[in-house]
Design an enzyme around this catalytic site. Structure first.
Site, short mmCIF file in Angstrom:
data_model
loop_
_atom_site.label_atom_id
_atom_site.label_comp_id
_atom_site.label_asym_id
_atom_site.label_seq_id
_atom_site.Cartn_x
_atom_site.Cartn_y
_atom_site.Cartn_z
N LEU A 124 -0.67 -7.73 2.73
CA LEU A 124 -0.62 -7.33 4.14
C LEU A 124 0.05 -5.98 4.37
O LEU A 124 0.53 -5.70 5.45
CB LEU A 124 0.09 -8.42 4.95
CG LEU A 124 -0.53 -9.81 4.81
CD1 LEU A 124 0.23 -10.83 5.64
CD2 LEU A 124 -2.01 -9.81 5.18
N HIS A 178 -11.25 -10.26 3.14
CA HIS A 178 -10.85 -10.39 4.55
C HIS A 178 -11.50 -11.66 5.11
O HIS A 178 -12.69 -11.90 4.87
CB HIS A 178 -11.28 -9.16 5.35
CG HIS A 178 -10.77 -9.22 6.75
ND1 HIS A 178 -9.47 -8.89 7.08
CD2 HIS A 178 -11.36 -9.62 7.90
CE1 HIS A 178 -9.29 -9.08 8.38
NE2 HIS A 178 -10.42 -9.52 8.89
N ASP A 195 -9.50 -2.40 6.49
CA ASP A 195 -10.75 -3.15 6.66
C ASP A 195 -11.99 -2.28 6.88
O ASP A 195 -12.97 -2.73 7.46
CB ASP A 195 -10.63 -4.15 7.83
CG ASP A 195 -9.49 -5.12 7.61
OD1 ASP A 195 -9.18 -5.40 6.43
OD2 ASP A 195 -8.93 -5.62 8.60
C1 GAR Z 1 -6.63 -15.24 2.99
O1 GAR Z 1 -7.38 -16.01 3.89
C2 GAR Z 1 -7.11 -13.80 3.00
O2 GAR Z 1 -8.48 -13.68 3.24
C3 GAR Z 1 -6.31 -13.24 4.14
O3 GAR Z 1 -5.04 -13.82 4.03
C4 GAR Z 1 -5.19 -15.13 3.47
C5 GAR Z 1 -4.18 -15.25 2.35
O4 GAR Z 1 -4.06 -16.57 1.92
N1 GAR Z 1 -6.26 -11.82 4.08
C6 GAR Z 1 -6.20 -11.06 5.17
O5 GAR Z 1 -6.16 -11.51 6.30
C7 GAR Z 1 -6.18 -9.55 4.90
N2 GAR Z 1 -6.43 -8.81 6.11
P1 GAR Z 1 -3.40 -16.88 0.51
O6 GAR Z 1 -2.07 -16.10 0.46
O7 GAR Z 1 -3.15 -18.34 0.50
O8 GAR Z 1 -4.34 -16.44 -0.55
#
Ligand code: GAR
Length: 195
Positions: A90, A109, A150
């Site tokens: 992030l 994403h 993004d």
């Molecule tokens: C995931 O759903 C990923 O796609 C999202 O954060 C989550 C992380 O989950 N990413 C974003 O939103 C990036 N903009 P995780 O830490 O359990 O893998």
């Protein structure tokens, strides 16, 4: 020669864990691809525990050190990293990394970009926005990254339905399932295509 992958993560790390397991299951012989390192920018993130359980080093890099990218680049060189995978990362990726790994940094994403992307759109905020907008489908986008959140070139997308009675959590569960099913395989294909 197999490729060395590093994962950048900030939080829970379920995707990081899933990707590590995927490559470990393929038995890391000489010449096979594998995840050699996780880099995290939040000290209290769950991903540390997940990586430790799978015997992959997980290293914390604080905010100031991300700014130039120098320290991260050195770390990636130490581990001979060929390819970077963002999995719930992030923060902004420093320009020095973008230059050092052209078309070798991918992101996932949790929406069908360009919808529901941009700064501040991550995790459950995305699913909440999808539900509030009355969308009838959502999904995942796997993309290369560039200097704008993004907006990198899209590699592929996968879709799932959104039903009128869905909560953000329902959508999140469906989207996570897509992530776990497809992200490791797409990474594997991309690795096969790099020299
Ligand atoms: C995931 O759903 C990923 O796609 C999202 O954060 C989550 C992380 O989950 N990413 C974003 O939103 C990036 N903009 P995780 O830490 O359990 O893998």
């Amino acid at each position: 020669m197999g490729k060395n992958v590093a994962i950048l993560a900030s939080g829970n790390g379920t995707n990081a864990e899933n990707i590590i397991r995927y490559f470990q299951k393929k038995e890391r012989k000489d010449g096979a691809d594998g995840v050699v390192l996780v880099v995290c920018n939040r000290q209290d993130a769950n991903v540390f525990k997940r990586a430790e359980n799978l015997h992959v080093p997980c290293i914390y890099i604080g905010k100031e050190k991300w700014a130039t990218g120098e320290e991260v680049l050195k770390l990636l060189a130490d581990y001979r990293v060929d390819f970077l995978v963002l999995a719930g990362f992030l923060a902004r990726v420093p320009d020095a990394l973008l230059q050092a790994y052209p078309q070798r940094i991918v992101n996932i994403h949790p929406s069908l970009l360009p919808k529901f992307g941009g700064k501040g759109m991550y995790g459950n905020r995305v699913h909440q926005a999808v539900v509030e907008a009355g969308e009838r489908e959502s999904g995942i986008t796997i993309q290369y990254i560039n200097e704008h959140y993004d907006e990198g070139d899209i590699i592929t997308q996968f879709r799932c339905p959104v039903f009128p009675e869905d909560t953000a959590e329902d959508v999140a569960a469906r989207v996570h399932a897509l992530e776990y099913e497809h992200y490791p395989q797409v990474i594997e294909r991309l690795l096969a295509g790099t020299d």
